[in-house]
Write an enzyme that holds these catalytic residues in place. Structure first.
Site, PDB file in Angstrom:
ATOM      1  N   ALA A 194     -14.587  14.463  -4.404  1.00 32.23           N
ATOM      2  CA  ALA A 194     -13.792  15.540  -3.794  1.00 32.23           C
ATOM      3  C   ALA A 194     -13.019  16.336  -4.832  1.00 32.23           C
ATOM      4  CB  ALA A 194     -12.823  14.924  -2.785  1.00 32.23           C
TER       5      ALA A 194
ATOM      6  N   CYS B  29       8.732  -0.095  16.513  1.00 29.11           N
ATOM      7  CA  CYS B  29       8.926  -1.477  16.941  1.00 29.11           C
ATOM      8  C   CYS B  29       7.624  -1.994  17.574  1.00 29.11           C
ATOM      9  CB  CYS B  29      10.055  -1.551  17.966  1.00 29.11           C
ATOM     10  SG  CYS B  29      10.231  -3.201  18.667  1.00 29.11           S
TER      11      CYS B  29
ATOM     12  N   ASP C 297      -2.486   7.841   4.027  1.00 34.72           N
ATOM     13  CA  ASP C 297      -1.579   8.254   2.940  1.00 34.72           C
ATOM     14  C   ASP C 297      -1.037   9.657   3.251  1.00 34.72           C
ATOM     15  OD1 ASP C 297      -4.585   8.818   1.134  1.00 34.72           O
ATOM     16  OD2 ASP C 297      -3.234  10.422   1.756  1.00 34.72           O
TER      17      ASP C 297
ATOM     18  N   HIS D 152      -5.624   7.946  12.221  1.00 38.47           N
ATOM     19  CA  HIS D 152      -5.352   6.503  12.137  1.00 38.47           C
ATOM     20  C   HIS D 152      -3.909   6.213  11.772  1.00 38.47           C
ATOM     21  CE1 HIS D 152      -9.934   6.006  11.381  1.00 38.47           C
ATOM     22  NE2 HIS D 152      -9.657   6.168  12.660  1.00 38.47           N
TER      23      HIS D 152
ATOM     24  N   ARG E 295       0.836  -1.196   0.000  1.00 40.02           N
ATOM     25  CA  ARG E 295       0.000   0.000   0.000  1.00 40.02           C
ATOM     26  C   ARG E 295       0.877   1.255   0.000  1.00 40.02           C
ATOM     27  NH1 ARG E 295      -3.989  -0.633   4.884  1.00 40.02           N
ATOM     28  NH2 ARG E 295      -4.717   1.414   4.215  1.00 40.02           N
TER      29      ARG E 295
ATOM     30  N   GLY F  82     -15.428  12.460   1.884  1.00 45.25           N
ATOM     31  CA  GLY F  82     -15.005  11.105   1.525  1.00 45.25           C
ATOM     32  C   GLY F  82     -14.891  10.133   2.666  1.00 45.25           C
TER      33      GLY F  82
ATOM     34  N   GLN G 260      -8.529  10.672   8.441  1.00 46.94           N
ATOM     35  CA  GLN G 260      -8.513   9.261   8.839  1.00 46.94           C
ATOM     36  C   GLN G 260      -7.530   8.507   7.923  1.00 46.94           C
ATOM     37  OE1 GLN G 260     -12.653   7.486   9.453  1.00 46.94           O
ATOM     38  NE2 GLN G 260     -13.135   9.349   8.358  1.00 46.94           N
ATOM     39  N   ASN G 261      -7.068   9.196   6.880  1.00 44.96           N
ATOM     40  CA  ASN G 261      -6.260   8.510   5.872  1.00 44.96           C
ATOM     41  C   ASN G 261      -4.835   8.298   6.349  1.00 44.96           C
ATOM     42  OD1 ASN G 261      -8.548   8.567   4.333  1.00 44.96           O
ATOM     43  ND2 ASN G 261      -7.922  10.344   3.125  1.00 44.96           N
TER      44      ASN G 261
ATOM     45  N   CYS H  14      13.920  -4.336  15.023  1.00 46.55           N
ATOM     46  CA  CYS H  14      14.196  -3.147  15.827  1.00 46.55           C
ATOM     47  C   CYS H  14      15.661  -3.156  16.274  1.00 46.55           C
ATOM     48  CB  CYS H  14      13.270  -3.149  17.048  1.00 46.55           C
ATOM     49  SG  CYS H  14      13.721  -1.985  18.346  1.00 46.55           S
TER      50      CYS H  14
HETATM   51  C1  BV8 Z   1     -11.052   2.033  19.055  1.00 49.75           C
HETATM   52  C2  BV8 Z   1      -5.834   2.493   9.663  1.00 49.75           C
HETATM   53  C3  BV8 Z   1     -11.145   1.696  21.389  1.00 49.75           C
HETATM   54  C4  BV8 Z   1      -5.394   1.123   9.292  1.00 49.75           C
HETATM   55  C5  BV8 Z   1      -8.222   2.337  10.159  1.00 49.75           C
HETATM   56  C6  BV8 Z   1     -16.559  -3.869  18.091  1.00 49.75           C
HETATM   57  C7  BV8 Z   1     -15.353  -4.471  18.468  1.00 49.75           C
HETATM   58  C8  BV8 Z   1     -14.139  -3.776  18.485  1.00 49.75           C
HETATM   59  C9  BV8 Z   1     -14.110  -2.452  18.121  1.00 49.75           C
HETATM   60  C10 BV8 Z   1     -15.314  -1.877  17.758  1.00 49.75           C
HETATM   61  C11 BV8 Z   1     -16.529  -2.553  17.746  1.00 49.75           C
HETATM   62  N1  BV8 Z   1     -17.498  -1.691  17.333  1.00 49.75           N
HETATM   63  C12 BV8 Z   1     -16.939  -0.493  17.082  1.00 49.75           C
HETATM   64  C13 BV8 Z   1     -15.630  -0.604  17.359  1.00 49.75           C
HETATM   65  C14 BV8 Z   1     -14.676   0.425  17.239  1.00 49.75           C
HETATM   66  C15 BV8 Z   1     -13.966   0.275  15.897  1.00 49.75           C
HETATM   67  C16 BV8 Z   1     -14.933   0.562  14.773  1.00 49.75           C
HETATM   68  O1  BV8 Z   1     -15.347   1.685  14.610  1.00 49.75           O
HETATM   69  N2  BV8 Z   1     -15.326  -0.469  14.005  1.00 49.75           N
HETATM   70  C17 BV8 Z   1     -16.288  -0.236  12.950  1.00 49.75           C
HETATM   71  C18 BV8 Z   1     -15.879  -1.018  11.712  1.00 49.75           C
HETATM   72  C19 BV8 Z   1     -17.659  -0.649  13.459  1.00 49.75           C
HETATM   73  N3  BV8 Z   1     -12.949   1.269  15.973  1.00 49.75           N
HETATM   74  C20 BV8 Z   1     -11.748   0.934  16.431  1.00 49.75           C
HETATM   75  O2  BV8 Z   1     -11.383  -0.194  16.672  1.00 49.75           O
HETATM   76  C21 BV8 Z   1     -10.830   2.109  16.665  1.00 49.75           C
HETATM   77  N4  BV8 Z   1     -10.258   1.986  17.977  1.00 49.75           N
HETATM   78  O3  BV8 Z   1     -12.237   2.211  19.007  1.00 49.75           O
HETATM   79  O4  BV8 Z   1     -10.365   1.816  20.236  1.00 49.75           O
HETATM   80  C22 BV8 Z   1     -11.622   0.264  21.442  1.00 49.75           C
HETATM   81  C23 BV8 Z   1     -10.690  -0.723  21.678  1.00 49.75           C
HETATM   82  C24 BV8 Z   1     -11.144  -2.043  21.763  1.00 49.75           C
HETATM   83  C25 BV8 Z   1     -12.498  -2.371  21.617  1.00 49.75           C
HETATM   84  C26 BV8 Z   1     -13.429  -1.344  21.336  1.00 49.75           C
HETATM   85  C27 BV8 Z   1     -12.984  -0.024  21.244  1.00 49.75           C
HETATM   86  C28 BV8 Z   1      -9.709   2.116  15.643  1.00 49.75           C
HETATM   87  C29 BV8 Z   1     -10.286   2.414  14.284  1.00 49.75           C
HETATM   88  C30 BV8 Z   1      -9.155   2.678  13.298  1.00 49.75           C
HETATM   89  C31 BV8 Z   1      -8.982   1.513  12.357  1.00 49.75           C
HETATM   90  N5  BV8 Z   1      -7.968   1.841  11.345  1.00 49.75           N
HETATM   91  N6  BV8 Z   1      -7.235   2.680   9.306  1.00 49.75           N
HETATM   92  C32 BV8 Z   1      -5.276   0.946   7.803  1.00 49.75           C
HETATM   93  O5  BV8 Z   1      -5.600   1.885   7.045  1.00 49.75           O
HETATM   94  O6  BV8 Z   1      -4.844  -0.138   7.398  1.00 49.75           O
HETATM   95  S1  BV8 Z   1      -9.816   2.646   9.714  1.00 49.75           S
HETATM   96  C33 BV8 Z   1      -9.948   2.603   8.014  1.00 49.75           C
HETATM   97  O7  BV8 Z   1     -11.308   2.403   7.727  1.00 49.75           O
HETATM   98  C34 BV8 Z   1      -9.621   3.911   7.342  1.00 49.75           C
HETATM   99  O8  BV8 Z   1      -8.637   4.644   8.002  1.00 49.75           O
HETATM  100  C35 BV8 Z   1     -10.916   4.690   7.305  1.00 49.75           C
HETATM  101  O9  BV8 Z   1     -10.948   5.659   8.304  1.00 49.75           O
HETATM  102  C36 BV8 Z   1     -11.924   3.672   7.697  1.00 49.75           C
HETATM  103  C37 BV8 Z   1     -13.024   3.583   6.711  1.00 49.75           C
HETATM  104  O10 BV8 Z   1     -12.407   3.153   5.427  1.00 49.75           O
HETATM  105  P1  BV8 Z   1     -13.174   3.365   3.980  1.00 49.75           P
HETATM  106  O11 BV8 Z   1     -14.559   2.826   4.113  1.00 49.75           O
HETATM  107  O12 BV8 Z   1     -12.402   3.046   2.769  1.00 49.75           O
HETATM  108  O13 BV8 Z   1     -13.188   4.802   3.878  1.00 49.75           O
HETATM  109  P2  BV8 Z   1     -14.333   5.558   4.283  1.00 49.75           P
HETATM  110  O14 BV8 Z   1     -15.086   5.027   5.464  1.00 49.75           O
HETATM  111  O15 BV8 Z   1     -13.712   6.809   4.508  1.00 49.75           O
HETATM  112  O16 BV8 Z   1     -15.362   5.320   2.994  1.00 49.75           O
HETATM  113  C38 BV8 Z   1     -15.006   5.774   1.705  1.00 49.75           C
HETATM  114  C39 BV8 Z   1     -16.012   6.887   1.445  1.00 49.75           C
HETATM  115  O17 BV8 Z   1     -15.539   7.688   0.389  1.00 49.75           O
HETATM  116  C40 BV8 Z   1     -17.367   6.352   1.031  1.00 49.75           C
HETATM  117  O18 BV8 Z   1     -18.404   7.016   1.721  1.00 49.75           O
HETATM  118  C41 BV8 Z   1     -17.439   6.697  -0.473  1.00 49.75           C
HETATM  119  O19 BV8 Z   1     -18.756   6.988  -0.887  1.00 49.75           O
HETATM  120  C42 BV8 Z   1     -16.609   7.934  -0.511  1.00 49.75           C
HETATM  121  N7  BV8 Z   1     -16.000   8.257  -1.804  1.00 49.75           N
HETATM  122  C43 BV8 Z   1     -15.619   7.407  -2.785  1.00 49.75           C
HETATM  123  N8  BV8 Z   1     -15.054   8.130  -3.801  1.00 49.75           N
HETATM  124  C44 BV8 Z   1     -15.079   9.437  -3.421  1.00 49.75           C
HETATM  125  C45 BV8 Z   1     -15.672   9.518  -2.144  1.00 49.75           C
HETATM  126  N9  BV8 Z   1     -15.834  10.688  -1.500  1.00 49.75           N
HETATM  127  C46 BV8 Z   1     -15.414  11.804  -2.111  1.00 49.75           C
HETATM  128  N10 BV8 Z   1     -14.828  11.805  -3.335  1.00 49.75           N
HETATM  129  C47 BV8 Z   1     -14.654  10.646  -4.014  1.00 49.75           C
HETATM  130  N11 BV8 Z   1     -14.097  10.660  -5.224  1.00 49.75           N
HETATM  131 ZN    ZN Z   2      12.166  -2.703  19.889  1.00 55.85          ZN
END
Ligand code: BV8
Ligand code: ZN
Length: 274
Positions: free
Chosen positions: A249, A127, A104, A119, A71, A205, A101-102, A165
């Protein structure tokens, strides 16, 4: 997309402090797969939610490391789009806080200073055992600068070993936030302060599904701050946004940008504003 309606233009162009909350859609027109699509092509066998977890890392660090390196190299070959550049130029005409949230670096490469990477980043490493930061320049195959020419992807994901590390020998991981991991506290605090200070919040987005990032726009709604959503699709946020621009966007943001010398362009028929 038609030119935004005069009311939306006025809202965008009179704002003195704009907080931009961007998600994967912000980089879609640069060719960066949205998170949901990051599991396509070479990686179609895995869902991103499966790989972006501490459990996946513990089970197979090489697989997870290879996915992130793939990626990061992909992003290195891509460029910011006109949406990123419009956000960067906006900062010449108002106070602009970019919260993304990105993972990149396209906002930065377009010239924006990013207030918070909620994120983490594909280009930061640490490490996985002792947490010591690991310099990106030491990551093999992650040539600095943009457009690093690399051979086309192999037919199969190449498994690569994460570096060790220097301090403790532990495997180095990407400094991104995985599901189930806490977001960097100071980034969340800066993001919340930027929402509180804004007289316009632009949500670009993001599907608004991932917490706690998805709650930030709702804080603005609760404060009565105008929230404008830019997204070709309806999202979880749409019912709460004051205005919705149903466009990408790269197309919409340059149209919302205040003109350089404060001129008000003759706004033609309104857009699809709500
Ligand atoms: C946390 C980095 C406390 C990594 C990412 C049950 C169990 C465990 C956890 C949870 C649970 N329920 C809820 C949670 C919390 C969980 C969560 O929210 N889960 C969701 C799925 C329900 N969150 C977490 O775990 C967070 N930590 O809460 O800690 C905790 C601890 C333990 C237990 C509970 C809580 C951490 C979340 C961070 C995860 N890491 N990224 C990597 O990138 O590899 S998140 C990742 O997905 C991205 O960063 C992005 O933010 C997110 C969404 O990705 P996408 O869908 O692709 O993007 P997006 O949502 O932005 O959608 C694309 C949009 O763009 C669409 O709407 C589309 O229409 C639009 N679009 C398309 N083209 C265009 C456009 N818009 C404009 N212009 C265009 N051209
Ligand atoms: Zn280390």
């Amino acid at each position: 997309m038609e030119a935004p309606d005069p009311e939306l233009l006025e809202l965008a162009r009179s704002a003195r402090t704009v907080t931009v909350l961007s998600g994967a859609g912000m980089s879609a027109e640069s060719g960066v797969p949205t998170f949901r699509d990051a599991g396509t092509g070479l990686w179609a066998r895995w869902s991103p939610e499966e790989l972006a977890t501490p459990e996946a890392w513990d089970a197979d660090p090489e697989l997870v490391w290879s996915w992130y390196l793939w990626r990061a190299r992909q992003v290195r070959r891509l460029r910011p789009n006109t949406g990123h550049r419009a956000v960067a130029r906006w900062a010449d005409r108002a106070r602009v806080h970019v919260v993304t949230q990105n993972v990149d670096d396209l906002h930065e490469r377009a010239g924006s200073r990013v207030l918070a990477h909620l994120h983490g980043s594909l280009f930061a490493f640490r490490c996985s055992v002792c947490g010591a930061p690991f310099p990106a320049r030491l990551v093999p195959g992650l040539a600095a600068g943009t457009g690093a020419q690399r051979p086309p992807d192999p037919p199969e994901p190449a498994r690569e070993r994460p570096p060790e590390c220097p301090a403790c020998g532990g495997p180095v991981r990407p400094a991104v936030v995985w599901f189930g991991e806490l977001l960097p506290e100071e980034a969340v605090e800066r993001a919340a302060a930027a929402v509180a200070e804004a007289d316009l919040v632009l949500v670009v987005g993001t599907s608004g599904l991932v917490q706690p990032a998805a709650s930030l726009p709702l804080v603005a709604v609760g404060r009565g701050t105008p929230v404008v959503e830019v997204n070709p699709e309806d999202t979880a946020l749409t019912p709460h946004a004051d205005r919705t621009v149903r466009a990408g966007a790269a197309e919409a943001l340059p149209l919302l940008l205040p003109p350089p010398d404060g001129r008000r362009p003759a706004a033609r028929r309104p857009s699809t504003g709500r």
